[in-house]
Design a protein around this motif. Sequence first.
Motif, PDB file in Angstrom:
ATOM      1  N   ASN A   1      31.299  33.832  39.706  1.00 15.70           N
ATOM      2  CA  ASN A   1      29.859  34.087  39.778  1.00 15.70           C
ATOM      3  C   ASN A   1      29.537  35.157  40.824  1.00 15.70           C
ATOM      4  OD1 ASN A   1      27.130  33.381  38.917  1.00 15.70           O
ATOM      5  ND2 ASN A   1      26.902  32.525  40.987  1.00 15.70           N
ATOM      6  N   ASN A   2      30.244  35.140  41.951  1.00 12.15           N
ATOM      7  CA  ASN A   2      29.975  36.119  43.018  1.00 12.15           C
ATOM      8  C   ASN A   2      30.328  37.533  42.589  1.00 12.15           C
ATOM      9  OD1 ASN A   2      29.052  34.107  44.719  1.00 12.15           O
ATOM     10  ND2 ASN A   2      31.052  33.813  45.706  1.00 12.15           N
ATOM     11  N   VAL A   3      31.432  37.698  41.860  1.00  9.34           N
ATOM     12  CA  VAL A   3      31.829  39.045  41.471  1.00  9.34           C
ATOM     13  C   VAL A   3      30.889  39.601  40.402  1.00  9.34           C
ATOM     14  CG1 VAL A   3      33.396  38.531  39.550  1.00  9.34           C
ATOM     15  CG2 VAL A   3      33.883  40.461  41.065  1.00  9.34           C
ATOM     16  N   LEU A   4      30.127  38.715  39.726  1.00  8.58           N
ATOM     17  CA  LEU A   4      29.160  39.178  38.737  1.00  8.58           C
ATOM     18  C   LEU A   4      27.875  39.696  39.377  1.00  8.58           C
ATOM     19  CD1 LEU A   4      29.549  36.327  36.069  1.00  8.58           C
ATOM     20  CD2 LEU A   4      30.393  38.668  35.891  1.00  8.58           C
ATOM     21  N   ASP A   5      27.684  39.383  40.654  1.00  2.63           N
ATOM     22  CA  ASP A   5      26.465  39.803  41.348  1.00  2.63           C
ATOM     23  C   ASP A   5      26.570  41.292  41.682  1.00  2.63           C
ATOM     24  OD1 ASP A   5      24.122  39.987  42.707  1.00  2.63           O
ATOM     25  OD2 ASP A   5      24.736  38.705  44.400  1.00  2.63           O
TER      26      ASP A   5
ATOM     27  N   ASP B   1      43.210  23.018  33.767  1.00  4.61           N
ATOM     28  CA  ASP B   1      41.897  23.656  33.925  1.00  4.61           C
ATOM     29  C   ASP B   1      41.947  24.743  35.002  1.00  4.61           C
ATOM     30  OD1 ASP B   1      40.995  21.930  32.017  1.00  4.61           O
ATOM     31  OD2 ASP B   1      40.023  20.544  33.418  1.00  4.61           O
ATOM     32  N   VAL B   2      42.592  24.454  36.117  1.00  6.12           N
ATOM     33  CA  VAL B   2      42.688  25.438  37.194  1.00  6.12           C
ATOM     34  C   VAL B   2      43.434  26.675  36.722  1.00  6.12           C
ATOM     35  CG1 VAL B   2      43.692  25.867  39.474  1.00  6.12           C
ATOM     36  CG2 VAL B   2      42.472  23.737  39.038  1.00  6.12           C
ATOM     37  N   GLN B   3      44.478  26.480  35.933  1.00  7.88           N
ATOM     38  CA  GLN B   3      45.219  27.637  35.405  1.00  7.88           C
ATOM     39  C   GLN B   3      44.329  28.492  34.507  1.00  7.88           C
ATOM     40  OE1 GLN B   3      48.618  25.732  33.539  1.00  7.88           O
ATOM     41  NE2 GLN B   3      49.938  26.290  35.259  1.00  7.88           N
ATOM     42  N   ARG B   4      43.530  27.868  33.657  1.00 12.37           N
ATOM     43  CA  ARG B   4      42.627  28.635  32.794  1.00 12.37           C
ATOM     44  C   ARG B   4      41.560  29.349  33.615  1.00 12.37           C
ATOM     45  NH1 ARG B   4      42.363  23.923  30.089  1.00 12.37           N
ATOM     46  NH2 ARG B   4      40.136  23.736  30.565  1.00 12.37           N
ATOM     47  N   TYR B   5      41.037  28.683  34.626  1.00 15.54           N
ATOM     48  CA  TYR B   5      40.014  29.294  35.461  1.00 15.54           C
ATOM     49  C   TYR B   5      40.590  30.480  36.236  1.00 15.54           C
ATOM     50  CZ  TYR B   5      36.640  25.536  34.606  1.00 15.54           C
ATOM     51  OH  TYR B   5      35.754  24.679  34.021  1.00 15.54           O
ATOM     52  N   GLU B   6      41.831  30.372  36.680  1.00 16.96           N
ATOM     53  CA  GLU B   6      42.459  31.499  37.379  1.00 16.96           C
ATOM     54  C   GLU B   6      42.640  32.685  36.436  1.00 16.96           C
ATOM     55  OE1 GLU B   6      46.066  30.035  39.008  1.00 16.96           O
ATOM     56  OE2 GLU B   6      45.122  29.211  40.820  1.00 16.96           O
ATOM     57  N   ALA B   7      43.039  32.401  35.185  1.00 13.62           N
ATOM     58  CA  ALA B   7      43.165  33.492  34.216  1.00 13.62           C
ATOM     59  C   ALA B   7      41.805  34.139  33.935  1.00 13.62           C
ATOM     60  CB  ALA B   7      43.781  32.965  32.923  1.00 13.62           C
ATOM     61  N   ALA B   8      40.751  33.316  33.828  1.00  9.77           N
ATOM     62  CA  ALA B   8      39.411  33.857  33.610  1.00  9.77           C
ATOM     63  C   ALA B   8      38.957  34.680  34.809  1.00  9.77           C
ATOM     64  CB  ALA B   8      38.436  32.719  33.340  1.00  9.77           C
ATOM     65  N   GLN B   9      39.276  34.212  36.012  1.00 12.02           N
ATOM     66  CA  GLN B   9      38.913  34.961  37.220  1.00 12.02           C
ATOM     67  C   GLN B   9      39.584  36.332  37.234  1.00 12.02           C
ATOM     68  OE1 GLN B   9      39.043  34.107  42.013  1.00 12.02           O
ATOM     69  NE2 GLN B   9      40.842  33.676  40.789  1.00 12.02           N
TER      70      GLN B   9
ATOM     71  N   GLU C   1      32.677  43.559  48.959  1.00 10.42           N
ATOM     72  CA  GLU C   1      33.586  43.403  47.820  1.00 10.42           C
ATOM     73  C   GLU C   1      34.171  41.997  47.827  1.00 10.42           C
ATOM     74  OE1 GLU C   1      37.558  45.508  45.862  1.00 10.42           O
ATOM     75  OE2 GLU C   1      36.599  46.339  47.675  1.00 10.42           O
ATOM     76  N   GLN C   2      34.089  41.336  46.694  1.00 12.36           N
ATOM     77  CA  GLN C   2      34.550  39.958  46.589  1.00 12.36           C
ATOM     78  C   GLN C   2      36.073  39.910  46.478  1.00 12.36           C
ATOM     79  OE1 GLN C   2      32.421  37.463  46.921  1.00 12.36           O
ATOM     80  NE2 GLN C   2      30.730  38.942  47.091  1.00 12.36           N
ATOM     81  N   THR C   3      36.634  38.820  46.989  1.00 12.42           N
ATOM     82  CA  THR C   3      38.083  38.627  46.932  1.00 12.42           C
ATOM     83  C   THR C   3      38.423  37.479  45.996  1.00 12.42           C
ATOM     84  OG1 THR C   3      38.002  37.146  48.845  1.00 12.42           O
ATOM     85  CG2 THR C   3      38.416  39.489  49.271  1.00 12.42           C
ATOM     86  N   LEU C   4      39.590  37.568  45.464  1.00 11.12           N
ATOM     87  CA  LEU C   4      40.052  36.536  44.545  1.00 11.12           C
ATOM     88  C   LEU C   4      40.389  35.244  45.281  1.00 11.12           C
ATOM     89  CD1 LEU C   4      42.419  38.698  42.341  1.00 11.12           C
ATOM     90  CD2 LEU C   4      40.496  37.391  41.473  1.00 11.12           C
ATOM     91  N   VAL C   5      40.177  34.123  44.614  1.00  7.25           N
ATOM     92  CA  VAL C   5      40.601  32.820  45.132  1.00  7.25           C
ATOM     93  C   VAL C   5      41.970  32.536  44.527  1.00  7.25           C
ATOM     94  CG1 VAL C   5      40.082  30.366  45.253  1.00  7.25           C
ATOM     95  CG2 VAL C   5      38.230  32.041  45.339  1.00  7.25           C
ATOM     96  N   VAL C   6      43.014  32.788  45.295  1.00  2.00           N
ATOM     97  CA  VAL C   6      44.378  32.669  44.790  1.00  2.00           C
ATOM     98  C   VAL C   6      45.195  31.838  45.764  1.00  2.00           C
ATOM     99  CG1 VAL C   6      46.478  33.886  44.124  1.00  2.00           C
ATOM    100  CG2 VAL C   6      44.255  34.898  43.636  1.00  2.00           C
TER     101      VAL C   6
END
Length: 724
Positions: A322-326, A397-405, A332-337
């Motif tokens: 959501n933050n990177v869409l703003d 779910d976390v794996q899918r969310y990471e791929a979407a991110q 600059e937003q950073t990835l949650v990895v």
Amino acid sequence: MAGDCSFSPLCPGRSERGRNTVRAIFTFLLTLLLASSTLFASAQLPGKKPDKFEPVVPDFTEPSADWWTGWVEASTEERKQWLEALDKAWSARRENLPEDEELQKRAKAISQSLKGVAVTWQKHQEYEKISVLPDVKFPKNPDVQAWAKADAAVTRGRRRLMGIQLEARQLDETLGQSLSQLRKQVVLLREASGEAEKEAAALALLQTQINHINIIEQRETLEEFLGNWQEKVDLAEGQLNQMLDELQYSAEAAKALEKDIEEQTEKIERIGATRTSIQGSPETSTDPDTNMKKDLTLMELEVDLLEGHLKKRKAELLQSINNVLDETAEEEQTLVVSRDLLETARTLIDGNSRELNLRQRQVMAWRGEEGEDLSRWWRYFERIDSGLGRASDLVEDVQRYEAAQLQIYKQRQGWWATVRERTSYMAEQAYKRWRQLADYQLFSIAQNPITLRDIAKIIFVMVCAWLISGLTRRFLNRLVRKKHASESSMYNLGRVLHYSIIGVAIIVVLAMLGLDTSKLAIVAGALSVGIGFGMQAIFSNFISGLILLFEQPLRVGDLVELESGVFGRIRDINVRSTRITTRDNVDILVPNTEFVAGRVINHTLDDPVRRIHVPFGVAYGSDPDLVREAALEAAERVNITHTDWKRKTEVWLMEFGDNALNFKLVVWINSNMVSPLGDPYALYNLELLREFREKDIEVPFPQRDLHLRSWEASLPITRRREDE
């Protein structure tokens, strides 16, 4: 040319051949026109009425093996007619069955099997009413929360689809087992002898055939339902990906996600504090039930804690998307990895699953299967098992969310901004696939499953042992080249280290395979029995090889002569045999027992200098001193000749032969200087011949004197008297 009509079919002067050609063309056109009219007329005729379907009703007293095979090709209406005819005929047959308890029981089962086919059709109608994805929505201008809800709905549909696929595989296995049962029942019917036995076998075969028809109906119904679900789930996944591309920033979603993260954090802290207090409480009871309850409570809290961390990570990933869409954000937003969480989660899930199974077996051993308070423990087990299942789903779910991110960040910030994370993600996916493949069981040894991972470990251990052995021998050879050690000692040490390293590697491999190494004594005892019979020669050569390596009566490079006549240099001393290279450059593998049990001449054991005797002869009348001088000069020209104050070259006059004076050149030579392919006797003979020619010393050849007496004088006296 204007009046020439020879090319016209109406020309009076046209030849007979031309008229025949024209007649043939008109005949062909007329035939073609008639055929077209016939085809057109036949196309207007009504189609042939198909034959009326006649259902096959078997002879219930002795049903054939293939009366049901047309069921697969029949339509739905035809199958309904067929089932109705079967039911009607079977009802009439059942009324005439003998009053036998076993036969009546079998007849009741057949009636239930016939009803089972109708029940399968009713299930098919119920399946058609089920909505595949009832709660999935794909709104326009979606935010991350709407995408998360749609993703959860599609995931539920995908899991339902996996359950149906599993059921379809089970039905395929059941179908194969049913065919085997059909063949078995046919054989039993043919082998039945008595009237009652034939009646029972016929009913058993009929029941098996009807059950097989029911399995066919279930498989076809499930296959149709599976195809429908697969198509809709694939469509929903495509819409979900499109929805991900259309995501928009939402301030409300940001607030909701922030609140969710705070709630999950508080929950994690609360569960962690409770878990710490229980773990830190002193042990005040020796009751097994109390200790078991404490262990299960701690396990349940650990699973809840893991579930809380995974839910928090899901919320953080959605917040990052959501933050990177703003577009108004300045920073600059950073990835949650973080790869540690997923790996730790998998490890905890696997460990808790194994521990849960262990606790279940303990409770069953203490209480038995019919204990009164078993349900109390089982509620603990169900809660923990359900929590482990939810945790596994959250990991996916976390794996899918990471791929979407990664996908969203790639769209918003460019491909290069996420190259490191994308590479790490792909590496993790590859590692996950490898783990799934590596854990596939190939076979089992002593009830221990052997997987591809175990095979890879075994290959790795053996390759490492081989490399260590090779590096060790290379190091020893380097010491030999630098003249820090003798070649034979380093060779023997290298062979011993090689066998030791390989032996240790084999023991490690056996331990990895799950074999009890303490039982190797039994294997050694069985091996000794085999050695006493068929492997005696091999074991004898092995022990002889070890004796040669440790005792060192022979070394690599020695010039040896065996009792069997083999003469050459030693190249290798192996476990079973020793390689000798002869003067003809022929490699001979000699069993080690021949060196230990037989007589061996080692020309280079302690001192490589040895003495040889080279015989030669000269003609009578030759000066002995001149012969001696020539022989000594010839010996000096040969480079392998060794001379010192103690070992001098000598020439001996051995005998007066029939044709020559026989001498011997007694000379000391260095065996190490002798070429592996050369003969020292040939070297000295060549030089002797050269010296004799220079000094005009004659080398004789064999000579014989023939004395003839008178024939008359040789005849006997009686013979001469008779002649007179």
